[in-house]
Structures are given as structure tokens and as C-alpha cells.
Write a protein that holds these residues in place. Structure first.
Motif, PDB file in Angstrom:
ATOM      1  N   ALA A  58       0.833  -1.213   0.000  1.00  0.00           N
ATOM      2  CA  ALA A  58       0.000   0.000   0.000  1.00  0.00           C
ATOM      3  C   ALA A  58       0.866   1.260   0.000  1.00  0.00           C
ATOM      4  CB  ALA A  58      -0.938  -0.008   1.203  1.00  0.00           C
ATOM      5  N   PHE A  59       1.941   1.246   0.790  1.00  0.00           N
ATOM      6  CA  PHE A  59       2.854   2.396   0.828  1.00  0.00           C
ATOM      7  C   PHE A  59       3.479   2.622  -0.548  1.00  0.00           C
ATOM      8  CE2 PHE A  59       7.127   4.179   1.372  1.00  0.00           C
ATOM      9  CZ  PHE A  59       6.827   5.348   2.067  1.00  0.00           C
ATOM     10  N   LEU A  60       3.943   1.558  -1.184  1.00  0.00           N
ATOM     11  CA  LEU A  60       4.571   1.683  -2.504  1.00  0.00           C
ATOM     12  C   LEU A  60       3.575   2.204  -3.540  1.00  0.00           C
ATOM     13  CD1 LEU A  60       6.756  -1.552  -2.545  1.00  0.00           C
ATOM     14  CD2 LEU A  60       7.545   0.811  -2.274  1.00  0.00           C
ATOM     15  N   ILE A  61       2.338   1.727  -3.474  1.00  0.00           N
ATOM     16  CA  ILE A  61       1.305   2.190  -4.413  1.00  0.00           C
ATOM     17  C   ILE A  61       1.028   3.676  -4.220  1.00  0.00           C
ATOM     18  CG2 ILE A  61      -1.162   2.017  -4.965  1.00  0.00           C
ATOM     19  CD1 ILE A  61      -0.853  -1.056  -4.483  1.00  0.00           C
ATOM     20  N   ALA A  62       1.043   4.142  -2.991  1.00  0.00           N
ATOM     21  CA  ALA A  62       0.798   5.561  -2.713  1.00  0.00           C
ATOM     22  C   ALA A  62       2.021   6.419  -3.029  1.00  0.00           C
ATOM     23  CB  ALA A  62       0.393   5.746  -1.255  1.00  0.00           C
ATOM     24  N   TYR A  63       3.204   5.920  -2.694  1.00  0.00           N
ATOM     25  CA  TYR A  63       4.420   6.736  -2.756  1.00  0.00           C
ATOM     26  C   TYR A  63       5.035   6.829  -4.156  1.00  0.00           C
ATOM     27  CZ  TYR A  63       9.098   8.412  -1.481  1.00  0.00           C
ATOM     28  OH  TYR A  63      10.258   9.131  -1.390  1.00  0.00           O
ATOM     29  N   ILE A  64       5.150   5.711  -4.847  1.00  0.00           N
ATOM     30  CA  ILE A  64       5.909   5.686  -6.107  1.00  0.00           C
ATOM     31  C   ILE A  64       5.359   6.634  -7.174  1.00  0.00           C
ATOM     32  CG2 ILE A  64       6.583   4.234  -8.070  1.00  0.00           C
ATOM     33  CD1 ILE A  64       7.139   1.984  -6.042  1.00  0.00           C
ATOM     34  N   PRO A  65       4.051   6.617  -7.469  1.00  0.00           N
ATOM     35  CA  PRO A  65       3.588   7.551  -8.516  1.00  0.00           C
ATOM     36  C   PRO A  65       3.806   9.016  -8.143  1.00  0.00           C
ATOM     37  CG  PRO A  65       1.922   5.892  -8.052  1.00  0.00           C
ATOM     38  CD  PRO A  65       2.982   5.750  -7.006  1.00  0.00           C
ATOM     39  N   LEU A  93       7.910   2.470   6.857  1.00  0.00           N
ATOM     40  CA  LEU A  93       7.263   1.364   7.570  1.00  0.00           C
ATOM     41  C   LEU A  93       7.282   1.588   9.085  1.00  0.00           C
ATOM     42  CD1 LEU A  93       8.280  -1.937   5.709  1.00  0.00           C
ATOM     43  CD2 LEU A  93       6.157  -0.632   5.543  1.00  0.00           C
ATOM     44  N   ALA A  94       8.386   2.128   9.592  1.00  0.00           N
ATOM     45  CA  ALA A  94       8.465   2.414  11.034  1.00  0.00           C
ATOM     46  C   ALA A  94       7.420   3.454  11.433  1.00  0.00           C
ATOM     47  CB  ALA A  94       9.869   2.900  11.396  1.00  0.00           C
ATOM     48  N   PHE A  95       7.268   4.503  10.628  1.00  0.00           N
ATOM     49  CA  PHE A  95       6.271   5.530  10.935  1.00  0.00           C
ATOM     50  C   PHE A  95       4.849   4.987  10.811  1.00  0.00           C
ATOM     51  CE2 PHE A  95       9.710   8.694   9.971  1.00  0.00           C
ATOM     52  CZ  PHE A  95       9.755   9.233  11.250  1.00  0.00           C
ATOM     53  N   ILE A  96       4.627   4.069   9.882  1.00  0.00           N
ATOM     54  CA  ILE A  96       3.303   3.452   9.764  1.00  0.00           C
ATOM     55  C   ILE A  96       2.987   2.678  11.042  1.00  0.00           C
ATOM     56  CG2 ILE A  96       1.977   1.638   8.574  1.00  0.00           C
ATOM     57  CD1 ILE A  96       3.436   2.607   5.961  1.00  0.00           C
ATOM     58  N   PHE A 113      -2.579  17.014   5.716  1.00  0.00           N
ATOM     59  CA  PHE A 113      -2.791  18.231   4.936  1.00  0.00           C
ATOM     60  C   PHE A 113      -1.557  19.132   4.923  1.00  0.00           C
ATOM     61  CE2 PHE A 113      -7.207  16.814   5.448  1.00  0.00           C
ATOM     62  CZ  PHE A 113      -7.548  16.762   4.099  1.00  0.00           C
ATOM     63  N   ALA A 114      -0.744  19.078   5.966  1.00  0.00           N
ATOM     64  CA  ALA A 114       0.530  19.809   5.939  1.00  0.00           C
ATOM     65  C   ALA A 114       1.442  19.215   4.861  1.00  0.00           C
ATOM     66  CB  ALA A 114       1.211  19.743   7.304  1.00  0.00           C
ATOM     67  N   ALA A 115       1.528  17.888   4.817  1.00  0.00           N
ATOM     68  CA  ALA A 115       2.350  17.225   3.800  1.00  0.00           C
ATOM     69  C   ALA A 115       1.822  17.526   2.398  1.00  0.00           C
ATOM     70  CB  ALA A 115       2.391  15.715   4.047  1.00  0.00           C
ATOM     71  N   CYS A 116       0.515  17.452   2.218  1.00  0.00           N
ATOM     72  CA  CYS A 116      -0.078  17.760   0.907  1.00  0.00           C
ATOM     73  C   CYS A 116       0.212  19.206   0.498  1.00  0.00           C
ATOM     74  CB  CYS A 116      -1.585  17.520   0.933  1.00  0.00           C
ATOM     75  SG  CYS A 116      -2.054  15.790   0.883  1.00  0.00           S
ATOM     76  N   GLY A 117       0.153  20.111   1.452  1.00  0.00           N
ATOM     77  CA  GLY A 117       0.454  21.509   1.160  1.00  0.00           C
ATOM     78  C   GLY A 117       1.888  21.703   0.690  1.00  0.00           C
ATOM     79  N   ILE A 118       2.809  21.026   1.358  1.00  0.00           N
ATOM     80  CA  ILE A 118       4.220  21.106   0.948  1.00  0.00           C
ATOM     81  C   ILE A 118       4.398  20.529  -0.448  1.00  0.00           C
ATOM     82  CG2 ILE A 118       6.554  20.219   1.412  1.00  0.00           C
ATOM     83  CD1 ILE A 118       5.784  20.409   4.439  1.00  0.00           C
ATOM     84  N   VAL A 119       3.829  19.356  -0.690  1.00  0.00           N
ATOM     85  CA  VAL A 119       3.964  18.714  -2.000  1.00  0.00           C
ATOM     86  C   VAL A 119       3.337  19.588  -3.082  1.00  0.00           C
ATOM     87  CG1 VAL A 119       3.336  16.711  -3.397  1.00  0.00           C
ATOM     88  CG2 VAL A 119       4.083  16.378  -1.035  1.00  0.00           C
ATOM     89  N   ALA A 172       3.174   8.241   3.421  1.00  0.00           N
ATOM     90  CA  ALA A 172       3.664   8.369   2.040  1.00  0.00           C
ATOM     91  C   ALA A 172       3.814   9.832   1.651  1.00  0.00           C
ATOM     92  CB  ALA A 172       2.727   7.650   1.076  1.00  0.00           C
ATOM     93  N   ASP A 173       2.804  10.635   1.921  1.00  0.00           N
ATOM     94  CA  ASP A 173       2.866  12.046   1.546  1.00  0.00           C
ATOM     95  C   ASP A 173       3.861  12.824   2.405  1.00  0.00           C
ATOM     96  OD1 ASP A 173       0.929  11.194  -0.196  1.00  0.00           O
ATOM     97  OD2 ASP A 173      -0.516  12.747   0.298  1.00  0.00           O
ATOM     98  N   ALA A 174       3.959  12.470   3.686  1.00  0.00           N
ATOM     99  CA  ALA A 174       4.924  13.141   4.569  1.00  0.00           C
ATOM    100  C   ALA A 174       6.357  12.803   4.160  1.00  0.00           C
ATOM    101  CB  ALA A 174       4.667  12.754   6.021  1.00  0.00           C
ATOM    102  N   MET A 175       6.614  11.539   3.848  1.00  0.00           N
ATOM    103  CA  MET A 175       7.967  11.148   3.417  1.00  0.00           C
ATOM    104  C   MET A 175       8.335  11.882   2.127  1.00  0.00           C
ATOM    105  SD  MET A 175       9.071   9.174   5.789  1.00  0.00           S
ATOM    106  CE  MET A 175      10.528   8.395   5.148  1.00  0.00           C
ATOM    107  N   LEU A 176       7.368  11.995   1.212  1.00  0.00           N
ATOM    108  CA  LEU A 176       7.645  12.699  -0.032  1.00  0.00           C
ATOM    109  C   LEU A 176       7.896  14.180   0.229  1.00  0.00           C
ATOM    110  CD1 LEU A 176       7.952  12.507  -3.078  1.00  0.00           C
ATOM    111  CD2 LEU A 176       5.633  13.328  -3.217  1.00  0.00           C
ATOM    112  N   SER A 177       7.143  14.780   1.132  1.00  0.00           N
ATOM    113  CA  SER A 177       7.362  16.204   1.417  1.00  0.00           C
ATOM    114  C   SER A 177       8.767  16.435   1.970  1.00  0.00           C
ATOM    115  CB  SER A 177       6.288  16.751   2.366  1.00  0.00           C
ATOM    116  OG  SER A 177       6.391  16.186   3.647  1.00  0.00           O
ATOM    117  N   VAL A 178       9.262  15.511   2.781  1.00  0.00           N
ATOM    118  CA  VAL A 178      10.632  15.611   3.300  1.00  0.00           C
ATOM    119  C   VAL A 178      11.634  15.482   2.146  1.00  0.00           C
ATOM    120  CG1 VAL A 178      12.355  14.461   4.758  1.00  0.00           C
ATOM    121  CG2 VAL A 178      10.031  14.839   5.617  1.00  0.00           C
TER     122      VAL A 178
END
Length: 192
Positions: A58-65, A93-96, A113-119, A172-178
Motif C-alpha cells: 500500500a505504501f509503494l502504491i501511494a508513494y511511487i507515482p 514502515l516504522a512511521f506506519i 494536509f501539511a504534507a499535501c500543502g508542501i507537495v 507516504a505524503d509526509a515522506m515525499l514532502s521531506v
């Protein structure tokens, strides 16, 4: 991997499947495919070892695209990229695992929503090795925004129906924002 990709290219040339002048392009493509496959196999193995295969997928499906179009921090070599990807995935995975039990119904949407805003505001972040042209920038930004809209819809549904899926989307969104923030910092201080 360079040796393997060269041998495969040699075989394709000998079989007259590709032309000699296209060797470099095919070697690069084969090498990228091999590293992507190695990365995916490693991440699935980590998910299995942690007892989190469903969460892993699920994480890979959300994160990779999202990562594909939003960009972010890029490593200078394939080996460093592999290491960085494995580190980000393991941290995800640890954060999940932490988020399932420790995050509250207030913290989860705030983080999401903070992560989405950054992205949404930062993407796409290109690499100094391969900067995006104006057209690519517009296309990647639009695709990132479309994926974010899907994530927002899924998050709202998951927040009501499935806490675990909501947590995975947040991570997924937080990791991407970082990754975007670090990519911006790296680009700012690197010589182009």
C-alpha cells in the motif's frame, strides 16, 4: 550491474534485436530496470521481514507515482539511490507502525494536509543532473496535483473507514514532502 547490462546488450546485438549504435541507450535502460527491480524486491523483503507486507504494498502504491512526478532529493549514483530509497522505505514502515497506535484523530489530518500543502507548493523538484524544461515542469506539476487529489479523496474515505490506510497515506505524503524539502536544499547549494 554495469557488467550485466553490457552482457544483455551484447546478447541483444548478437541476436540482431538491437543495433550497435543503440547499445548505450539499452545498457542504461537495462541497468535502470535492474536497479528498480532490486529496489522493489528489497522493499518487499523488508515488508515481509517486518510482518507488514500489506502495508508495504500500500505504501509503494501511494508513494511511487507521487515520487515519480513530484521529484525531490536525488542521489548521485544508482547505489546511493538504492540506499536512500531503502532508508526512506524502512523509515516509512516504522512511521506506519508508530502512527497506527500513537497518532490521534487530530494529528493524522494535520500531518496529512501539511504534507499535501508542501507537495502541492513545491513539486516538481528536479535534479541538478537533469533539470526539467518548462513543458516537463508543467506536465509533472499537473500530474502531481492529480495524484494529490486522489490521495485527498482516499484519505477522507480511509479516515472514516480504515485507519490503517489513512496512516499509510499520511506517511507516504509526509515522506515525499521531506524528500522535496531536501531536494530543494540540495539544488540550492549545488553548482549547476
Amino acid at each position: 550491474m554495469p557488467g550485466l547490462s553490457a552482457r544483455i546488450a551484447d546478447s541483444l546485438i548478437e541476436s540482431r534485436i538491437i543495433k550497435e549504435e543503440d547499445r548505450g541507450l539499452y545498457e542504461y535502460g537495462i541497468r535502470q530496470f535492474c536497479f528498480a527491480t532490486l529496489n522493489l524486491v528489497t522493499e518487499i523483503c523488508i515488508g515481509i521481514m517486518c510482518g507488514m507486507l500489506k502495508e508495504c504494498i500500500a505504501f509503494l502504491i501511494a508513494y511511487i507515482p507521487l515520487r515519480r512526478f513530484a521529484g525531490g532529493l536525488h542521489a548521485k549514483s544508482e547505489l546511493r539511490c538504492y540506499g536512500l530509497s531503502t532508508l526512506v522505505f524502512g523509515a516509512g514502515l516504522a512511521f506506519i507502525r508508530i502512527g497506527r497506535t500513537m497518532w490521534t484523530t487530530i494529528i493524522l489530518p494535520v500531518l496529512f494536509f501539511a504534507a499535501c500543502g508542501i507537495v502541492a507548493s513545491a513539486a516538481p523538484v528536479d535534479s541538478s543532473a537533469k533539470p526539467l524544461d518548462e513543458v516537463e515542469h508543467k506536465v509533472f506539476r499537473k500530474r502531481t496535483q492529480c495524484i494529490l487529489v486522489v490521495h485527498i479523496i482516499l484519505f477522507v474515505l480511509a479516515f472514516i473507514l480504515s485507519w490503517d490506510i489513512a496512516v499509510i497515506l499520511v506517511v507516504a505524503d509526509a515522506m515525499l514532502s521531506v524528500m522535496l524539502i531536501f531536494g530543494i536544499i540540495k539544488n540550492k547549494f549545488s553548482v549547476r
